[in-house]
Design a protein around this motif. Sequence first.
Motif, PDB file in Angstrom:
ATOM      1  N   GLY A 250       2.687  11.815  19.041  1.00 25.03           N
ATOM      2  CA  GLY A 250       1.405  12.064  19.102  1.00 25.03           C
ATOM      3  C   GLY A 250       0.887  13.503  19.134  1.00 25.03           C
ATOM      4  N   PHE A 251      -0.580  13.793  19.003  1.00 19.50           N
ATOM      5  CA  PHE A 251      -1.176  14.990  18.695  1.00 19.50           C
ATOM      6  C   PHE A 251      -2.350  15.181  19.261  1.00 19.50           C
ATOM      7  N   ASP A 252      -2.610  16.130  20.259  1.00 20.22           N
ATOM      8  CA  ASP A 252      -3.825  16.197  20.825  1.00 20.22           C
ATOM      9  C   ASP A 252      -4.280  17.769  20.540  1.00 20.22           C
ATOM     10  N   TYR A 253      -5.810  17.704  20.140  1.00 19.66           N
ATOM     11  CA  TYR A 253      -6.445  18.812  19.554  1.00 19.66           C
ATOM     12  C   TYR A 253      -7.736  19.148  20.316  1.00 19.66           C
ATOM     13  N   ALA A 254      -7.898  20.174  21.113  1.00 17.66           N
ATOM     14  CA  ALA A 254      -8.990  20.485  22.091  1.00 17.66           C
ATOM     15  C   ALA A 254     -10.188  20.348  21.074  1.00 17.66           C
ATOM     16  N   LEU A 255     -11.247  19.727  21.552  1.00 17.62           N
ATOM     17  CA  LEU A 255     -12.368  19.730  20.953  1.00 17.62           C
ATOM     18  C   LEU A 255     -13.421  19.413  21.705  1.00 17.62           C
ATOM     19  N   GLY A 256     -14.465  20.330  22.041  1.00 19.90           N
ATOM     20  CA  GLY A 256     -15.519  20.063  23.169  1.00 19.90           C
ATOM     21  C   GLY A 256     -14.995  19.692  24.323  1.00 19.90           C
ATOM     22  N   ASN A 257     -15.695  18.740  25.160  1.00 20.50           N
ATOM     23  CA  ASN A 257     -15.240  18.334  26.489  1.00 20.50           C
ATOM     24  C   ASN A 257     -14.064  17.099  26.447  1.00 20.50           C
ATOM     25  N   GLY A 258     -13.019  17.458  25.701  1.00 14.34           N
ATOM     26  CA  GLY A 258     -12.090  16.724  25.510  1.00 14.34           C
ATOM     27  C   GLY A 258     -10.992  16.972  24.355  1.00 14.34           C
ATOM     28  N   TYR A 259     -10.503  15.904  23.621  1.00 15.13           N
ATOM     29  CA  TYR A 259      -9.392  16.185  22.815  1.00 15.13           C
ATOM     30  C   TYR A 259      -9.511  15.015  21.863  1.00 15.13           C
ATOM     31  N   LEU A 260      -9.341  15.645  20.396  1.00 24.59           N
ATOM     32  CA  LEU A 260      -9.264  14.670  19.220  1.00 24.59           C
ATOM     33  C   LEU A 260      -7.631  14.233  19.275  1.00 24.59           C
ATOM     34  N   THR A 261      -7.400  13.113  19.294  1.00 26.06           N
ATOM     35  CA  THR A 261      -6.163  12.655  19.407  1.00 26.06           C
ATOM     36  C   THR A 261      -5.679  11.534  18.381  1.00 26.06           C
ATOM     37  N   PHE A 262      -4.355  11.923  17.746  1.00 27.75           N
ATOM     38  CA  PHE A 262      -3.778  11.047  16.731  1.00 27.75           C
ATOM     39  C   PHE A 262      -2.481  10.627  17.205  1.00 27.75           C
ATOM     40  N   LEU A 263      -1.976   9.277  16.926  1.00 24.83           N
ATOM     41  CA  LEU A 263      -0.698   8.872  17.496  1.00 24.83           C
ATOM     42  C   LEU A 263      -0.122   7.968  16.603  1.00 24.83           C
ATOM     43  N   TYR A 264       1.212   8.278  16.453  1.00 28.10           N
ATOM     44  CA  TYR A 264       2.082   7.271  15.250  1.00 28.10           C
ATOM     45  C   TYR A 264       2.611   6.524  16.380  1.00 28.10           C
ATOM     46  N   ASN A 265       2.163   5.207  16.504  1.00 24.88           N
ATOM     47  CA  ASN A 265       2.753   4.187  17.567  1.00 24.88           C
ATOM     48  C   ASN A 265       4.056   3.564  17.123  1.00 24.88           C
ATOM     49  N   ASP A 266       4.817   3.241  18.146  1.00 30.15           N
ATOM     50  CA  ASP A 266       6.018   2.350  18.046  1.00 30.15           C
ATOM     51  C   ASP A 266       7.002   2.496  17.055  1.00 30.15           C
TER      52      ASP A 266
END
Length: 290
Positions: A250-266
């Motif tokens: 997965g990948f987290d990108y800081a944006l505002g008061n949190g994170y945009l997050t992308f995940l390639y699962n399982d």
Amino acid sequence: MKNLLFFLILSLLFTVDSAQAQNEYTVDGTTYQLNIEAEGLLTLLWNVIDNENRYFSKKGDAIVELKNLDVNGTFQEEYKETLKIQTSENQVGIDNIEFTLSSLKYFFDSYNHSTNSTVNNAASIKLNTRLGGFLGVSNNIYVSNPDNTLLTVAGIDFELMESSFPRHALVVRFKQTFEHSDYKFSSSQVSLNYRFKFIKKETFDIFINTKFAAYTNISRDIPVDNDDDTVSIVPDSSGDFQALGNFGIGFDYALGNGYLTFLYNDIIGLGLDNNGEFPLDLTLGYKFNL
């Protein structure tokens, strides 16, 4: 019921926690609305200003901005020198501070506790939490999927971290898979996950996600051959708890008061039989710092 669940998930995805109080502070002639994140002899103030996380340190009546300027791709880490000056009477490990809200909060709490044993926010354990939602698609390779149909998925993540171990996180995830008109399969899953952030920068993280336990309830139509050579469709519903070894990235990108997050699962599932198809389980979402 499914429509109601879907609505609740989407509502959580786009709900922003606005309960955190803000106060006005003047720094170098400019007035800002700032949140108090840690309070004591040294107070951490912050807010998102012009789509950028801005951090300020208040000691007595003096407020200074903590900066980490990027010069030709190299961060200057001026904030460390600022904090070193402000805490010269009692150093508490400045070199390892990262320019993130959780790392700065841990440092401020540690310093305040070291200078006053009666401070309630002792830094022995400092838990940070994030809550978010996601949407995506999955071809469910660990169950029968004759036509390799992509199904819509949506859900909620609750992430728990300890400030002194910023590369590690535990995640409780609820994931709903919705049936397709050509593939009568749906599932509801609650899972426990561990994430190791093997790349951790100021604005983004890259992590390995390990799903180590899950309870899954499945609803599907099963074709049954009859004695007269006809086929009947029998609805089936069942639940199962599994200790797993499923790995994703997965990948987290800081944006505002949190994170945009992308995940390639399982991507890999140890001890599970797959249906021979290439795994495609992708989710995109956003999680808020609580």
